[in-house]
Design a protein around this motif. Structure first.
Motif, PDB file in Angstrom:
ATOM      1  N   SER A 235       0.824  -1.210   0.000  1.00  0.00           N
ATOM      2  CA  SER A 235       0.000   0.000   0.000  1.00  0.00           C
ATOM      3  C   SER A 235       0.858   1.259   0.000  1.00  0.00           C
ATOM      4  O   SER A 235       2.053   1.236   0.323  1.00  0.00           O
ATOM      5  N   ILE A 236       0.217   2.357  -0.372  1.00  0.00           N
ATOM      6  CA  ILE A 236       0.785   3.707  -0.304  1.00  0.00           C
ATOM      7  C   ILE A 236      -0.066   4.500   0.671  1.00  0.00           C
ATOM      8  O   ILE A 236      -1.302   4.481   0.585  1.00  0.00           O
ATOM      9  N   VAL A 237       0.565   5.191   1.614  1.00  0.00           N
ATOM     10  CA  VAL A 237      -0.136   5.937   2.655  1.00  0.00           C
ATOM     11  C   VAL A 237      -0.089   7.426   2.319  1.00  0.00           C
ATOM     12  O   VAL A 237       0.983   7.983   2.085  1.00  0.00           O
ATOM     13  N   GLY A 238      -1.258   8.057   2.286  1.00  0.00           N
ATOM     14  CA  GLY A 238      -1.351   9.491   2.042  1.00  0.00           C
ATOM     15  C   GLY A 238      -1.671  10.233   3.327  1.00  0.00           C
ATOM     16  O   GLY A 238      -2.546   9.825   4.096  1.00  0.00           O
ATOM     17  N   LEU A 239      -0.938  11.332   3.566  1.00  0.00           N
ATOM     18  CA  LEU A 239      -1.131  12.146   4.760  1.00  0.00           C
ATOM     19  C   LEU A 239      -1.576  13.549   4.367  1.00  0.00           C
ATOM     20  O   LEU A 239      -1.342  13.991   3.234  1.00  0.00           O
ATOM     21  N   ALA A 240      -2.195  14.249   5.303  1.00  0.00           N
ATOM     22  CA  ALA A 240      -2.606  15.632   5.060  1.00  0.00           C
ATOM     23  C   ALA A 240      -1.377  16.470   4.749  1.00  0.00           C
ATOM     24  O   ALA A 240      -0.292  16.249   5.277  1.00  0.00           O
ATOM     25  N   GLY A 241      -1.559  17.474   3.892  1.00  0.00           N
ATOM     26  CA  GLY A 241      -0.444  18.321   3.496  1.00  0.00           C
ATOM     27  C   GLY A 241       0.279  17.798   2.278  1.00  0.00           C
ATOM     28  O   GLY A 241       1.444  18.155   2.036  1.00  0.00           O
ATOM     29  N   ASP A 308      -5.529   8.600   3.348  1.00  0.00           N
ATOM     30  CA  ASP A 308      -5.909   7.476   2.509  1.00  0.00           C
ATOM     31  C   ASP A 308      -4.816   6.410   2.540  1.00  0.00           C
ATOM     32  O   ASP A 308      -3.641   6.726   2.713  1.00  0.00           O
ATOM     33  N   VAL A 309      -5.226   5.172   2.409  1.00  0.00           N
ATOM     34  CA  VAL A 309      -4.317   4.047   2.224  1.00  0.00           C
ATOM     35  C   VAL A 309      -4.737   3.367   0.923  1.00  0.00           C
ATOM     36  O   VAL A 309      -5.805   2.755   0.845  1.00  0.00           O
ATOM     37  N   ALA A 310      -3.912   3.516  -0.109  1.00  0.00           N
ATOM     38  CA  ALA A 310      -4.261   3.018  -1.440  1.00  0.00           C
ATOM     39  C   ALA A 310      -3.427   1.787  -1.767  1.00  0.00           C
ATOM     40  O   ALA A 310      -2.226   1.730  -1.468  1.00  0.00           O
TER      41      ALA A 310
END
Length: 313
Positions: A235-241, A308-310
């Motif tokens: 997975s790829i982890v998306g963070l705010a900012g 998000d975790v894609a």
């Protein structure tokens, strides 16, 4: 001579202000939102400062405004004053409007495109002349126009209710996570006396703001769960900012790399345990793939919430 100079300056300033108002970009500073009634329909916590504990909230305000339709006598006065005004009725909907010329616009090729304004009982529409020809608006006789105008004015309710969204509380630390267009601060007072200062969020920007703060998530992952998804490379982890974490291969070994960081966060990233390297003249940050990795990710998520975790393709 001084009076002449001041008068010329005031004329130039007034022209600039009128142009900004017409373009919708005039900023009066800290404006007060006025309405007949304003109540807080929902209050959602979106951010808590890790040091001071100060909070930021997304407020949904229900506002009630008294409608002030344009009366027929005002329409007739406008028509008498401007000989170019025309009485119009939409052949499809039956809605009336008064058509008057308005400011033209300059196209990219330098040509001038004339426009018209359609003044209605409760709003105003603007069209390019060539666009108007493709609509159902037609010139009407006075008797039909008067009947249509009075009928629509009579159907306008005394009050209209709408919803608005505003982010209040601590703003500076989260400013970059808020929409970057129309960055204006407003103030208002609710019916129960609460005074609010904050950024009004346009309806079409609300979804993006919720994603930035992760408040549209139905399931929240812990640092350990997100770390497991990163380490196994699934997975790829998306963070705010606009920050992203993913597993990459660097110098024949797998690492967890952080991208999207800003210059102002470098020292803070190092302080919570990330390490940096210059690779091909570019600064890159990595989370150690040791037992400390999950804890470092948790610290990162406290300041930049998980969005998000894609799954990787």
């Amino acid at each position: 001579m001084q009076n002449v100079l001041f008068e010329a300056f005031e004329q130039l300033l007034a022209a600039r202000i009128e142009g900004a108002i017409a373009a919708g970009i005039y900023d009066k500073g800290l404006e007060t939102i006025a309405a007949d009634s304003m109540t807080i329909a929902e209050r959602r916590l979106i951010y808590t400062h890790p040091v001071t504990g100060a909070q930021s909230h997304l407020l949904t305000i229900e506002r009630r405004d008294r409608n002030a339709p344009m009366w027929l006598k005002d329409v007739q006065s406008l028509v008498r004053q401007d000989p170019r005004a025309k009485l119009m009725i939409n052949g499809k909907s039956g809605r009336p409007a008064v058509m008057v010329p308005t400011r033209s616009i300059m196209l990219d090729d330098g040509s001038i495109q004339p426009r018209v304004s359609l003044i209605r009982p409760m709003d105003e529409l603007r069209f390019e002349v060539r666009q108007l020809e493709e609509t159902n608006w037609e010139e009407a006789d006075e008797q039909a126009f008067v009947l249509a105008w009075n009928t629509e004015v009579a159907s306008v309710p005394e009050f209209s209710t709408s919803m608005m969204h505003i982010v209040s509380g601590l703003l500076l630390p989260i400013w970059k996570l808020l929409p970057q267009d129309f960055c204006r601060v407003r103030r208002l007072q609710t019916d129960d006396g609460e005074r609010i200062v904050g950024r009004v969020i346009a309806p079409d920007r609300l979804a993006g703001l919720c994603r930035n703060f992760g408040i549209d998530q139905t399931q929240v992952l812990t640092g350990d769960q997100a770390w497991t998804a990163l380490v196994d490379g699934s997975s790829i982890v998306g963070l705010a900012g606009d920050m992203t974490l993913r597993r990459v291969r660097v110098m024949n070994e797998y690492r967890v790399e952080l991208t999207g960081f800003t210059d102002g966060t470098r020292d803070w990233l190092r302080s919570i345990g990330l390490f940096s390297e210059m690779i091909n003249w570019k600064l890159r940050f990595f989370v150690p793939t040791t037992d400390e990795g999950a804890g470092i990710l948790s610290k990162l998520m406290q300041r930049h919430r998980l969005i998000d975790v894609a799954r990787r393709s």
